[in-house]
Design an enzyme around this catalytic site. Structure first.
Site, PDB file in Angstrom:
ATOM      1  N   TRP A 178       0.879  -1.475   0.117  1.00 33.22           N
ATOM      2  CA  TRP A 178      -0.098   0.255   0.001  1.00 33.22           C
ATOM      3  C   TRP A 178       0.748   1.369   0.067  1.00 33.22           C
ATOM      4  CZ3 TRP A 178       2.188   2.093   4.308  1.00 33.22           C
ATOM      5  CH2 TRP A 178       2.642   1.530   5.158  1.00 33.22           C
ATOM      6  N   LYS A 202      -2.580  -8.598  -7.512  1.00 32.93           N
ATOM      7  CA  LYS A 202      -3.587  -8.324  -6.319  1.00 32.93           C
ATOM      8  C   LYS A 202      -3.046  -6.901  -5.634  1.00 32.93           C
ATOM      9  CE  LYS A 202      -3.064  -9.483  -2.070  1.00 32.93           C
ATOM     10  NZ  LYS A 202      -3.564  -8.166  -1.599  1.00 32.93           N
ATOM     11  N   ASP A 204      -2.747  -4.166  -2.637  1.00 31.60           N
ATOM     12  CA  ASP A 204      -3.170  -4.051  -1.146  1.00 31.60           C
ATOM     13  C   ASP A 204      -4.434  -3.692  -1.082  1.00 31.60           C
ATOM     14  OD1 ASP A 204      -1.615  -4.338   1.704  1.00 31.60           O
ATOM     15  OD2 ASP A 204      -3.425  -2.933   1.845  1.00 31.60           O
ATOM     16  N   GLY A 253       6.820  -6.275  -0.384  1.00 35.56           N
ATOM     17  CA  GLY A 253       6.101  -6.301   0.792  1.00 35.56           C
ATOM     18  C   GLY A 253       6.880  -6.616   1.955  1.00 35.56           C
ATOM     19  N   GLU A 275      10.934  -8.028  -3.142  1.00 37.04           N
ATOM     20  CA  GLU A 275      11.454  -6.795  -2.903  1.00 37.04           C
ATOM     21  C   GLU A 275      10.711  -6.539  -1.355  1.00 37.04           C
ATOM     22  OE1 GLU A 275      12.937  -5.223  -5.157  1.00 37.04           O
ATOM     23  OE2 GLU A 275      12.647  -6.331  -6.946  1.00 37.04           O
ATOM     24  N   LEU A 276      11.789  -6.747  -0.376  1.00 39.81           N
ATOM     25  CA  LEU A 276      11.447  -6.575   0.976  1.00 39.81           C
ATOM     26  C   LEU A 276      11.885  -5.494   1.824  1.00 39.81           C
ATOM     27  CD1 LEU A 276      11.996 -10.497   1.318  1.00 39.81           C
ATOM     28  CD2 LEU A 276       9.865  -9.395   0.306  1.00 39.81           C
ATOM     29  N   CYS A 309      10.326   1.842   1.390  1.00 42.75           N
ATOM     30  CA  CYS A 309      11.176   0.701   1.693  1.00 42.75           C
ATOM     31  C   CYS A 309      12.624   1.307   1.645  1.00 42.75           C
ATOM     32  CB  CYS A 309      11.081  -0.191   0.572  1.00 42.75           C
ATOM     33  SG  CYS A 309      11.082   0.352  -1.060  1.00 42.75           S
ATOM     34  N   GLU A 407      12.925  -2.711  11.354  1.00 40.07           N
ATOM     35  CA  GLU A 407      12.472  -1.649  10.511  1.00 40.07           C
ATOM     36  C   GLU A 407      11.188  -1.152  11.216  1.00 40.07           C
ATOM     37  OE1 GLU A 407       9.987  -3.077   6.845  1.00 40.07           O
ATOM     38  OE2 GLU A 407      11.173  -1.551   5.756  1.00 40.07           O
TER      39      GLU A 407
HETATM   40  P1  NAD Z   1       2.904  -7.322   3.553  1.00 40.34           P
HETATM   41  O1  NAD Z   1       3.839  -8.156   3.543  1.00 40.34           O
HETATM   42  O2  NAD Z   1       2.151  -7.319   4.731  1.00 40.34           O
HETATM   43  O3  NAD Z   1       1.911  -6.947   2.432  1.00 40.34           O
HETATM   44  C1  NAD Z   1       2.287  -6.794   0.991  1.00 40.34           C
HETATM   45  C2  NAD Z   1       1.534  -7.497   0.215  1.00 40.34           C
HETATM   46  O4  NAD Z   1       1.257  -8.694   0.312  1.00 40.34           O
HETATM   47  C3  NAD Z   1      -0.100  -7.012   0.152  1.00 40.34           C
HETATM   48  O5  NAD Z   1      -0.753  -7.084  -0.921  1.00 40.34           O
HETATM   49  C4  NAD Z   1      -0.808  -8.100   1.274  1.00 40.34           C
HETATM   50  O6  NAD Z   1      -2.125  -8.245   1.125  1.00 40.34           O
HETATM   51  C5  NAD Z   1       0.078  -9.328   0.626  1.00 40.34           C
HETATM   52  N1  NAD Z   1       0.208 -10.477   1.310  1.00 40.34           N
HETATM   53  C6  NAD Z   1       0.046 -10.490   2.993  1.00 40.34           C
HETATM   54  N2  NAD Z   1       0.264 -11.868   3.215  1.00 40.34           N
HETATM   55  C7  NAD Z   1       0.245 -12.547   2.274  1.00 40.34           C
HETATM   56  C8  NAD Z   1       0.323 -14.008   1.891  1.00 40.34           C
HETATM   57  N3  NAD Z   1       0.395 -14.860   2.977  1.00 40.34           N
HETATM   58  N4  NAD Z   1       0.417 -14.312   0.843  1.00 40.34           N
HETATM   59  C9  NAD Z   1       0.391 -13.651  -0.389  1.00 40.34           C
HETATM   60  N5  NAD Z   1       0.199 -12.430  -0.164  1.00 40.34           N
HETATM   61  C10 NAD Z   1       0.297 -11.766   1.058  1.00 40.34           C
HETATM   62  O7  NAD Z   1       3.819  -5.702   3.618  1.00 40.34           O
HETATM   63  P2  NAD Z   1       3.140  -4.397   4.106  1.00 40.34           P
HETATM   64  O8  NAD Z   1       3.216  -4.266   5.730  1.00 40.34           O
HETATM   65  O9  NAD Z   1       1.937  -4.086   3.683  1.00 40.34           O
HETATM   66  O10 NAD Z   1       4.156  -3.385   3.370  1.00 40.34           O
HETATM   67  C11 NAD Z   1       5.325  -3.027   4.017  1.00 40.34           C
HETATM   68  C12 NAD Z   1       6.428  -3.542   3.815  1.00 40.34           C
HETATM   69  O11 NAD Z   1       6.956  -3.887   2.573  1.00 40.34           O
HETATM   70  C13 NAD Z   1       7.778  -3.091   4.589  1.00 40.34           C
HETATM   71  O12 NAD Z   1       8.491  -3.896   5.145  1.00 40.34           O
HETATM   72  C14 NAD Z   1       8.656  -2.644   3.438  1.00 40.34           C
HETATM   73  O13 NAD Z   1       9.796  -2.091   3.628  1.00 40.34           O
HETATM   74  C15 NAD Z   1       8.281  -3.332   2.359  1.00 40.34           C
HETATM   75  N6  NAD Z   1       8.330  -2.653   0.909  1.00 40.34           N
HETATM   76  C16 NAD Z   1       9.658  -3.191   0.260  1.00 40.34           C
HETATM   77  C17 NAD Z   1       9.500  -2.412  -0.947  1.00 40.34           C
HETATM   78  C18 NAD Z   1      10.826  -2.932  -1.854  1.00 40.34           C
HETATM   79  O14 NAD Z   1      10.982  -2.518  -3.097  1.00 40.34           O
HETATM   80  N7  NAD Z   1      11.890  -3.813  -1.310  1.00 40.34           N
HETATM   81  C19 NAD Z   1       8.737  -1.378  -1.549  1.00 40.34           C
HETATM   82  C20 NAD Z   1       7.639  -1.149  -0.723  1.00 40.34           C
HETATM   83  C21 NAD Z   1       7.524  -1.917   0.585  1.00 40.34           C
END
Ligand code: NAD
Length: 538
Positions: A178, A202, A204, A253, A275-276, A309, A407
């Site tokens: 998101w 999919k 967020d 995520g 990408e985490l 991120c 983080e």
């Molecule tokens: P998240 O992992 O909770 O969610 C990200 C996406 O994954 C959402 O669309 C969510 O619905 C989906 N998701 C959640 N659980 C899932 C599962 N079990 N199976 C499949 N999909 C699932 O992350 P968040 O908290 O929404 O986002 C923030 C994180 O993302 C931070 O750690 C940030 O650093 C990271 N991020 C990394 C980058 C990058 O490019 N490295 C960019 C943006 C955000």
């Protein structure tokens, strides 16, 4: 109103009351919203309400997809992909360049949706259409070059011709977060379709509208509608359904979710890019331009309220300039204007949710309870909105504190003093992450030498994060727990392809010829190997 008409604005004139009119929304014209939500492939009849983090006003009811909807999305995407893979790459490039223009033309509408859904400052929202325009232009100008069949040397010079093809994987599942709802929903998928794939996305749950506007723009640019399907629902359910069917997964995520997804992909033996998260460090060397570094730090730490991120959460400053730098950084931070409005006036908006606010509060309270000092900010600001948190600078953070190595993903930074550059590099490399870093120094050669010693996928010199992020030819991604694979550049495109080698053999075959014995054949081959080495052949 028609969502595709750039002259018409999505905002309604005055607040309508959804309690009395179920179709109404305080912030957006319901017809406009329906034009977007109709794009979700969903048959469950269930919807989930989304409210703006700015003031809690309802924005939309998002239809929820079932497993059967995901199946249908893949069926349509597969049919579309077969046709698309035969579409000349030059035609794909042309559509990407049209998308570039559309995104720039409709940027006000894009910015409104991003601000309403995420609560970020408009100037931070602007990074999103900017990044998508750059991505569309980059692949619109380079896809054919990256995908061209390559001639490679064959085993027998002149007699073995080798061509290497880049074949699209098929249907790519894109699961996005998101925090940058427009760019994260689109940028990775653009590379996938440029390479000849289809996408099932999919986004967020909190930021579906920005992603759906992206879908509308793709269609307006001329991409076939079924080439990119959007489904909605909880990640653990809909995300899992996607992973069960996709030919490749692109996930952005958290590290925790990334590991779960990596395991599921391994089970099916499909590739994935992850990408985490990060705990990114900035080094301010003794010879840095202090004002420039303070400006960069303010952007690096507080862009989108730190929900970025690549944002900086650890700042290491040379002893010799520590006091002067901190004074300038604190002054700039305290001068920031906070607010959540659609105008350009705010330096930082609100966090997106109660969860995000809770994390920022918990990290700061824990640090303060264990002895850290607050140099700026430090408090929630319910007077400005439900999820506001002040831009916060901490000093005296130690390893027992949660925010030392975890983080925050919020507007909180720890500032540390260092005494030698070797020590600064060692501390920057502490921990398990490795996404982004920044170095400020007037000696850019020295800074580049230091950069090579930092364990992170990108390092920005005399800039916070935008120099790498916006240089689309430069691959981007994480070392260690910050991920696998790269977006952007040739790497960001070729991850969505299978490499196929086609060797055409002329005259000589790989077995004895003209009545030669196996032993004579082995001797001839041995002699030719020696000769080829002597000739310098690889
Ligand atoms: P998240 O992992 O909770 O969610 C990200 C996406 O994954 C959402 O669309 C969510 O619905 C989906 N998701 C959640 N659980 C899932 C599962 N079990 N199976 C499949 N999909 C699932 O992350 P968040 O908290 O929404 O986002 C923030 C994180 O993302 C931070 O750690 C940030 O650093 C990271 N991020 C990394 C980058 C990058 O490019 N490295 C960019 C943006 C955000």
């Amino acid at each position: 109103m028609s969502a595709s008409n750039p002259d018409r604005h999505p905002l309604v004139e005055g607040p309508r009351d959804p309690e009395h009119d179920p179709g109404a929304s305080y912030a957006l014209d319901p017809k406009y919203v329906a034009g977007l939500t109709d794009r979700v492939l969903a048959s469950s009849g269930e919807t989930v309400e989304v409210r703006s983090p700015i003031d809690g006003a309802p924005l939309a009811h998002i239809p929820q997809s079932t497993d059967a909807d995901v199946e249908e999305a893949f069926r349509r995407a597969r049919a579309a992909q077969e046709r698309w893979a035969r579409t000349p790459v030059k035609e794909r490039e042309r559509l990407l360049l049209r998308l570039h223009d559309l995104v720039l033309d409709r940027q006000e509408e894009i910015l409104d949706l991003i601000v309403l859904e995420s609560g970020k400052a408009r100037k931070h929202a602007f990074d999103e259409p900017l990044h998508i325009a750059l991505t569309a232009r980059y692949y619109g100008r380079t896809a054919a070059k990256h995908l061209a069949t390559e001639r490679r040397p064959g085993v027998i010079p002149g007699l073995t011709r080798v061509d290497v093809n880049h074949v699209p994987k098929g249907v790519v599942g894109v699961i996005s977060p998101w925090n940058y709802p427009f760019t994260m929903a689109l940028c990775d998928g653009l590379a996938a379709i440029a390479a000849g794939n289809a996408v099932v996305a999919k986004p967020d749950a909190q930021t579906m509208l920005s992603a759906l506007l992206g879908h509308e723009l793709l269609e307006q640019a001329g991409f076939p509608r079924d080439l990119w399907a959007v489904v909605a629902g909880p990640g653990s359910k809909v995300g899992t359904s996607i992973i069960a069917r996709a030919d490749y997964i692109c996930f952005t995520g958290s590290t925790a979710t990334g590991k779960l997804i990596g395991k599921q992909c391994a089970e099916r033996l499909i590739g994935c890019s992850l990408e985490l998260g990060g705990k990114n460090a900035m080094l301010v060397l003794a010879d840095a331009d202090i004002e420039r570094a303070a400006e960069g730090a303010t952007r690096a730490v507080f862009s989108n309220g730190g929900q970025l991120c690549v944002s900086i959460e650890r700042l290491y400053v040379a002893d010799a300039i520590y006091d002067r730098f901190v004074e300038r950084f604190v002054a700039r931070t305290q001068a920031m204007t906070l607010g959540a409005t659609l105008a350009w006036e705010n330096d930082m908006g609100t966090l997106i949710s109660q969860d995000q606010l809770d994390t920022a509060v918990a990290h700061v309270e824990d640090a303060v309870a264990k002895g850290a000092r607050v140099l700026a900010g430090g408090k929630a600001r319910p007077d400005l909105g439900p999820f506001f948190f002040e831009p916060t600078i901490l000093e005296g953070v130690t390893p027992e504190m949660t925010c030392f190595g975890n983080e925050t993903f919020g507007p909180v930074v720890s500032v540390y003093r260092f005494h030698s550059e070797a020590e600064a590099v060692e501390r920057a490399n502490d921990g398990d992450y490795g996404l982004n870093a920044a170095i400020y120094s007037r000696d850019t050669d020295r800074a580049r030498a230091l950069a090579a010693r930092i364990k992170s996928g990108t390092v920005n010199i005399n800039e916070a994060f935008a120099a790498t992020f916006a240089s689309l030819d430069a691959p981007m991604g994480g070392f260690r727990q910050s991920g696998m694979g790269r977006r952007q550049g040739a790497e960001g495109l070729l991850r969505y392809t299978e490499t196929q080698s086609v060797a055409t053999q002329k005259l000589m075959r790989f077995s004895p010829m003209f009545g030669m014995s196996d032993e004579a054949y082995a001797k001839t081959m041995t002699a030719s190997l020696r000769l080829l080495k002597a000739l310098g052949r690889a």
